[in-house]
Design an enzyme around this catalytic site. Structure first.
Site, mmCIF file in Angstrom:
data_model
loop_
_atom_site.group_PDB
_atom_site.id
_atom_site.type_symbol
_atom_site.label_atom_id
_atom_site.label_comp_id
_atom_site.label_asym_id
_atom_site.label_seq_id
_atom_site.Cartn_x
_atom_site.Cartn_y
_atom_site.Cartn_z
ATOM 1 N N ARG A 63 22.376 10.582 45.021
ATOM 2 C CA ARG A 63 21.953 9.233 44.610
ATOM 3 C C ARG A 63 22.564 8.990 43.228
ATOM 4 N NH1 ARG A 63 16.098 6.416 45.218
ATOM 5 N NH2 ARG A 63 17.017 6.204 47.281
ATOM 6 N N HIS A 66 23.453 1.918 50.887
ATOM 7 C CA HIS A 66 22.311 2.812 51.150
ATOM 8 C C HIS A 66 22.298 3.131 52.648
ATOM 9 C CE1 HIS A 66 18.746 4.950 50.471
ATOM 10 N NE2 HIS A 66 17.892 3.989 50.154
ATOM 11 N N GLN A 83 19.222 4.525 54.621
ATOM 12 C CA GLN A 83 18.157 3.537 54.806
ATOM 13 C C GLN A 83 18.434 2.668 56.031
ATOM 14 O OE1 GLN A 83 15.257 2.986 52.772
ATOM 15 N NE2 GLN A 83 14.748 1.827 54.607
ATOM 16 N N ASP A 142 13.493 -6.900 49.792
ATOM 17 C CA ASP A 142 13.521 -5.696 48.953
ATOM 18 C C ASP A 142 13.167 -6.172 47.547
ATOM 19 O OD1 ASP A 142 14.010 -3.181 47.862
ATOM 20 O OD2 ASP A 142 16.194 -3.301 48.007
ATOM 21 N N CYS A 173 12.374 -1.700 52.612
ATOM 22 C CA CYS A 173 12.720 -0.277 52.470
ATOM 23 C C CYS A 173 11.758 0.471 51.562
ATOM 24 C CB CYS A 173 14.150 -0.135 51.949
ATOM 25 S SG CYS A 173 14.362 -0.788 50.274
ATOM 26 N N ARG A 209 12.850 7.444 57.836
ATOM 27 C CA ARG A 209 13.802 8.034 56.904
ATOM 28 C C ARG A 209 13.963 9.539 57.203
ATOM 29 N NH1 ARG A 209 15.287 5.734 52.233
ATOM 30 N NH2 ARG A 209 16.774 7.435 52.439
#
Ligand code: CP
Ligand code: NVA
Length: 323
Positions: free
Chosen positions: A108, A135, A138, A231, A273, A300
């Site tokens: 990340r 991402h 995700q 989001d 998410c 996830r």
């Protein structure tokens, strides 16, 4: 042979994306307590996977650590306070050194160029665990969640309409790329000044033909939508813009009223998410019967298993799993 990396959804063919999504759902059918019965339960035995996190994380960290353990491997969490990266050491040196001792890196980072840099000289697969523009893990989880609600396989999501109301960010970018690959229609509502950047639109267009509309009107975007997604308005690294963004996004909170007025499908579902802040979605929607957010979060784990299987266990040969 150089390793194959997962830096964005663009790296996958439509078939590979569907396979990763479908494999996630197949792994889920076993459940975590029965996962030791999976033929993959020892697939990463005696292997270390480095988890390099330069930003906070709950879901991505817990799901990837748990996924490595489910596959019999050892997750090695390396937070930004733990390693020399960006303090005493370059990306190049870090990548050479860590990849020489591990079987994979999940990272990340901030700028997309950092994940590209990490992958460039790595001798092991690098998986993007979020950067400022992508991402992918995700999105695999999100499409698995939709598959479990609307279809039996990812191929069955063709024709679905997703409305995104909020900021044009990393999660949206990979969702639009993935939607093109699966034949899902996207309608995006952002305030003016916060639209999809031109470079990202070009990347979405490269992903294939498909419907993508952009508007500044949330009501227009949610019309006939099967799913409404949002989001945070302030992604990690944008904290200084917080006040400005709160003003710009006023009126973009996803609510029952917005969906009703705009004419979303009666049985529309909601996704996010997480982490969630109250301003972008009402409690009524987020915790209500339409919300898929908790199954989405759990997916996830199944997606992380699917991605590690495809990229680390099978070296980038993405094929149907055996459960
Ligand atoms: N959705 C997601 O990536 O959450 P975390 O930041 O908690 O990992
Ligand atoms: N857009 C958010 C996603 C967090 C999972 C961020 O980048 O902070």
């Amino acid at each position: 042979k150089p390793p194959r990396h997962l830096l964005s959804i663009s790296n996958l063919t439509p078939t590979e994306l569907s396979t990763l999504v479908n494999n996630a759902t197949r792994h889920r059918s076993l459940g975590i307590n029965n996962f030791p019965l999976s033929p993959l339960a020892n697939a990463l035995s005696h292997k270390n996977i480095a988890l390099i996190f330069s930003k906070r994380s709950s879901r991505t960290r817990v799901s990837t650590e748990s996924a490595v353990v489910a596959l019999g491997g050892h997750p090695m969490f390396l937070g930004s306070g733990d390693i020399q990266l960006n303090v005493n050491e370059s990306l190049y040196d870090t990548s050479r050194v860590i990849s020489s001792m591990t079987s994979g890196m999940v990272a990340r980072v901030g700028p997309h160029s950092d994940i590209v840099g990490l992958a460039k000289d790595s001798t092991v697969p690098v998986i993007n665990a979020l950067c400022d523009t992508h991402h992918p893990m995700q999105i695999i989880a999100d499409f698995a969640t939709l598959t479990q609600s609307y279809a039996t396989t990812a191929e069955g999501l063709k024709g679905l309409k997703i409305a995104w109301v909020g900021d044009a960010n990393n999660v949206l970018f990979d969702m639009c790329i993935g939607a093109r690959k699966l034949g899902i229609e996207m309608a995006v509502a952002t305030p003016s000044g916060y639209e999809l950047p031109a470079a990202i639109k070009a990347e979405i267009d490269q992903a294939g033909e498909g419907k993508l509309s952009e508007t500044t009107s949330p009501l227009e975007a949610v019309k006939d939508a099967d799913v409404i997604v949002t989001d945070t308005w302030v992604s990690m690294g944008q904290e200084e813009e917080s006040q400005k963004r709160m003003k710009a996004f006023a009126g973009y909170q996803v609510t029952e009223e917005m969906a009703r007025k705009g004419g979303a499908k009666k049985d529309w579902r909601f996704m996010h998410c997480m982490p969630r802040h109250p301003e972008e979605v009402s409690d009524e929607v987020f915790y209500g019967g339409r919300s898929l957010v908790f199954p989405e979060a759990e997916n996830r784990l199944w997606s992380a298993i699917s991605v590690l299987e495809g990229f680390v266990v099978n070296g980038g040969d993405i094929k149907k799993t055996i459960v």
